[in-house]
Design a protein around this motif. Structure first.
Motif, short mmCIF file in Angstrom:
data_model
loop_
_atom_site.label_atom_id
_atom_site.label_comp_id
_atom_site.label_asym_id
_atom_site.label_seq_id
_atom_site.Cartn_x
_atom_site.Cartn_y
_atom_site.Cartn_z
N HIS A 4 13.83 35.49 10.49
CA HIS A 4 13.22 36.80 10.75
C HIS A 4 11.75 36.53 11.07
CE1 HIS A 4 16.58 37.94 7.91
NE2 HIS A 4 16.75 38.86 8.83
N HIS A 13 23.98 40.29 8.25
CA HIS A 13 24.19 39.89 6.86
C HIS A 13 25.47 40.60 6.44
CE1 HIS A 13 19.85 38.83 7.11
NE2 HIS A 13 19.73 40.00 7.73
N HIS A 59 14.14 39.69 15.52
CA HIS A 59 13.31 40.91 15.58
C HIS A 59 12.16 40.80 16.59
CE1 HIS A 59 15.74 42.59 12.51
NE2 HIS A 59 15.29 41.79 11.55
N ASP A 62 22.01 43.31 12.75
CA ASP A 62 21.41 43.17 11.43
C ASP A 62 22.44 43.66 10.40
OD1 ASP A 62 19.45 42.25 9.74
OD2 ASP A 62 17.91 43.66 10.36
N HIS A 122 23.01 38.38 15.02
CA HIS A 122 22.29 38.40 13.74
C HIS A 122 22.80 39.48 12.80
CE1 HIS A 122 19.38 38.10 10.61
NE2 HIS A 122 19.07 39.37 10.74
ZN LIG Z 1 18.25 40.44 9.16
#
Ligand SMILES: [Zn+2]
Length: 443
Positions: free
Chosen positions: A217, A70, A254, A305, A68
Motif C-alpha cells: 500500500h 484482503h 492505491h 481491496d 488487490h
Molecule cells: Zn488493501
C-alpha cells in the motif's frame, strides 16, 4: 483432432488484440489451455469434442484478475463504514481483527470471498492477509487462481511476532507452493508506515533472488505523505526508491498522491500501480491519476481491496468506477475508455502479478481462464457494442459461467466447487460474532 472442451459463443472479447470483438466464434480447450479460437463453423469441422457448451446470447472474456484485496475481510463487511483510513484501520479494523482473526476466520472468510468473486467473473485474485496458507487452501478447494502477497509488518500479530518471522514465513510459503498450478506467491509489506527500512531492504534482495513481485500500500492518503515527511523528511516513494524497491517487481497499491516527477520515476522503473477506485472513494483517500499514468505507459491493474472498505468484490463495478473516476479526475471523457478499463481488470493485473504469459487474455497457449456473461437481459439490450456493455452497462449478476484452468467453476450461475448454502450458514455464524464484538467495542 480431439479436444477436451469447446465453448461456442455469440461474442468473444479476447482483450489482446485491443478492442477486438469476435462474433460467432468458439474456443477449443485441450489440457487446461486454449488450443484454438476461430469461427464456430471452422472449430466444428476441425475438432472433435464430447463436451460442448453453446452460449448464444453471451460474451466471453478472459477471467477477471482482482489484483488487490484482503479476501478474509469479507467477514467484516459493513463493520466500519463512513470514516477515514486512519480511524478505519486503528480504531475499527485492527481491534476487530485482534479479537476475531484466527485460522478458521481466514479460511471461512476467504471461502466466502472466493464464492463472491467466482460468481462475479473473477478467476485470479491477489491477497494480502494473515494465515495466507489458509487462503491458499480455500483457493485450491474452489479451484481459483491466487497470488498470496504474504504480509510483512514490524509489529506482532496472530501470524508472526516480528519482521524476520513474517519474512521467514513468506519464503516458506514460496517453497511450499513453488510448483503449484494455481497458487503463486509474492511479498506483501503492508505499507511504508508499518515496515521499517531493514526488512524492506531484505525484501528487495529476496524478491530479486526468488523472482517475486512485491505488493505494498503506497501513497494511499495525503496524511500518509505528511506523516512520512514529518518523521523522516522524505515522501514514501522516495524512501522505497532509495531502499532499492522501485522496479518492475513493485506493485504500488492505491497511489492516490503522486507528483509529476514521481509518475515519471514510476514509468522509468517500470513499476506497476494497483488501482482500487471504490475503496479510495469510500475512504475519501484521494484519486489515483490514472489518465496520466496510462499516458506515461505505466501498467495499471485493478483491485477491489477488501470488502471492509469497498464493500463488495465485484470487478465489473470496479471497472466502471475506474473508467468514470478517470474521466472526472482528468476532466476528459476520453480518459480510460471501455477497452482500457477491461485491460486493467485482465491483462494489466496479470502483468503486475507476473502471470501475463499464462493468463489475462484469450490467446492460444494461455490457461483456459474464461468468464461468460449473459447479455439476454433488459439492461443490456440492444447489444450495439458488446465491449462497451462490459464496462458501462452489464452487472455482475449476468455472469453465467466461469472456467479456471479448464475446470468449470460456475455453471449457469451455480458454483460447482463450493457449497453456497454452507457458506451462507457460516457467514451467519460470523455475523453473530462480529455484531457482538462491535456492540462490545461501543459499550
Ligand atoms: Zn488493501
Amino acid at each position: 483432432m480431439e479436444v477436451d472442451l469447446v465453448i461456442k459463443s455469440k461474442w468473444i472479447v479476447p482483450v489482446v488484440p485491443r478492442e477486438q470483438v469476435l462474433t460467432d466464434h468458439a474456443i477449443a480447450i485441450k489440457d487446461k489451455k486454449i488450443f484454438a479460437i476461430g469461427p464456430t463453423e471452422s472449430i466444428n469441422t476441425q475438432y472433435q469434442c464430447t463436451n460442448i457448451t453453446s452460449l448464444n446470447n453471451h460474451i466471453l472474456i478472459p477471467g477477471l484478475v482482482n489484483a488487490h484485496g484482503h479476501a478474509p475481510m469479507a467477514l467484516l463487511r459493513g463493520s466500519a463504514d463512513d470514516i477515514p483510513l486512519k480511524e478505519w484501520l486503528e480504531e475499527k479494523i485492527w481491534p476487530l481483527e485482534g479479537k476475531l482473526v484466527d485460522r478458521q476466520f481466514v479460511f471461512e472468510g476467504a471461502t466466502q470471498a472466493i464464492a463472491e468473486m467466482i460468481r462475479s467473473g473473477t478467476t485470479c485474485f491477489a491477497d494480502m492477509y494473515f494465515f495466507p496458507d489458509e487462503v491458499a487452501k480455500a483457493s485450491l478447494a474452489a479451484h481459483i487462481r491466487v497470488q498470496l502477497a504474504s504480509p510483512v509488518l514490524d509489529f506482532p500479530t496472530v501470524w508472526a511476532q516480528d519482521a524476520d518471522e513474517y519474512i521467514n514465513k513468506a519464503t516458506q510459503l514460496h517453497d511450499d507452493y513453488r510448483d503449484s498450478e494455481l497458487v503463486s506467491t509474492a511479498f506483501g509489506p503492508h505499507a511504508p508506515y508499518t515496515v521499517s527500512d531493514a526488512p524492506l531492504q531484505k525484501l528487495s534482495v529476496l524478491a530479486e533472488e526468488l523472482d517475486l513481485p512485491i505488493h505494498i500500500h503506497l501513497h494511499e492518503t495525503a496524511q500518509e505523505i505528511s506523516d512520512a515527511i514529518a518523521s523522516d523528511g522524505r515522501r514514501p516513494l522516495q524512501r522505497l526508491q532509495e531502499l532499492g524497491l522501485l522496479s518492475t517487481r513493485l506493485n504500488c497499491i492505491h497511489a492516490t498522491q503522486l507528483q509529476e516527477k514521481e509518475i515519471e520515476s514510476i514509468a522509468e522503473h517500470g513499476a506497476n500501480i494497483l488501482h482500487c477506485p471504490e475503496s479510495n472513494m469510500k475512504l475519501a483517500s484521494g484519486f489515483c491519476p490514472v489518465a496520466k499514468l496510462v499516458k506515461q505507459g505505466i501498467n495499471v491493474g485493478l483491485g477491489t481491496d477488501g470488502a471492509a472498505s469497498n464493500n463488495d468484490l465485484d470487478m465489473f463495478s470496479e471497472m466502471r468506477s475506474a473508467a468514470l473516476m478517470a474521466k472526472v479526475v482528468s476532466e476528459d471523457a476520453r480518459s480510460v475508455p471501455a477497452a482500457i478499463a477491461l485491460e486493467m481488470a485482465t491483462i494489466n493485473g496479470a502483468k503486475a502479478l507476473g502471470l501475463e504469459s499464462d493468463i489475462g487474455s484469450l490467446e492460444i497457449g494461455k490457461a483456459a481462464d474464461i468468464t461468460a456473461i449473459n447479455l439476454d437481459s433488459i439492461n443490456s439490450q440492444p447489444v450495439n457494442n458488446p465491449l462497451s456493455h462490459l464496462v458501462y452497462c452489464i452487472n455482475s449478476a449476468q455472469v453465467s459461467d466461469v472456467w479456471c484452468s479448464g475446470v468449470q467453476i460456475l455453471d449457469n450461475g451455480a458454483l460447482t466447487t463450493l457449497n453456497l448454502d454452507k457458506i451462507m450458514q457460516t457467514a451467519e455464524t460470523w455475523q453473530t460474532k462480529v455484531v457482538n464484538q462491535l456492540s462490545h467495542n461501543h459499550g
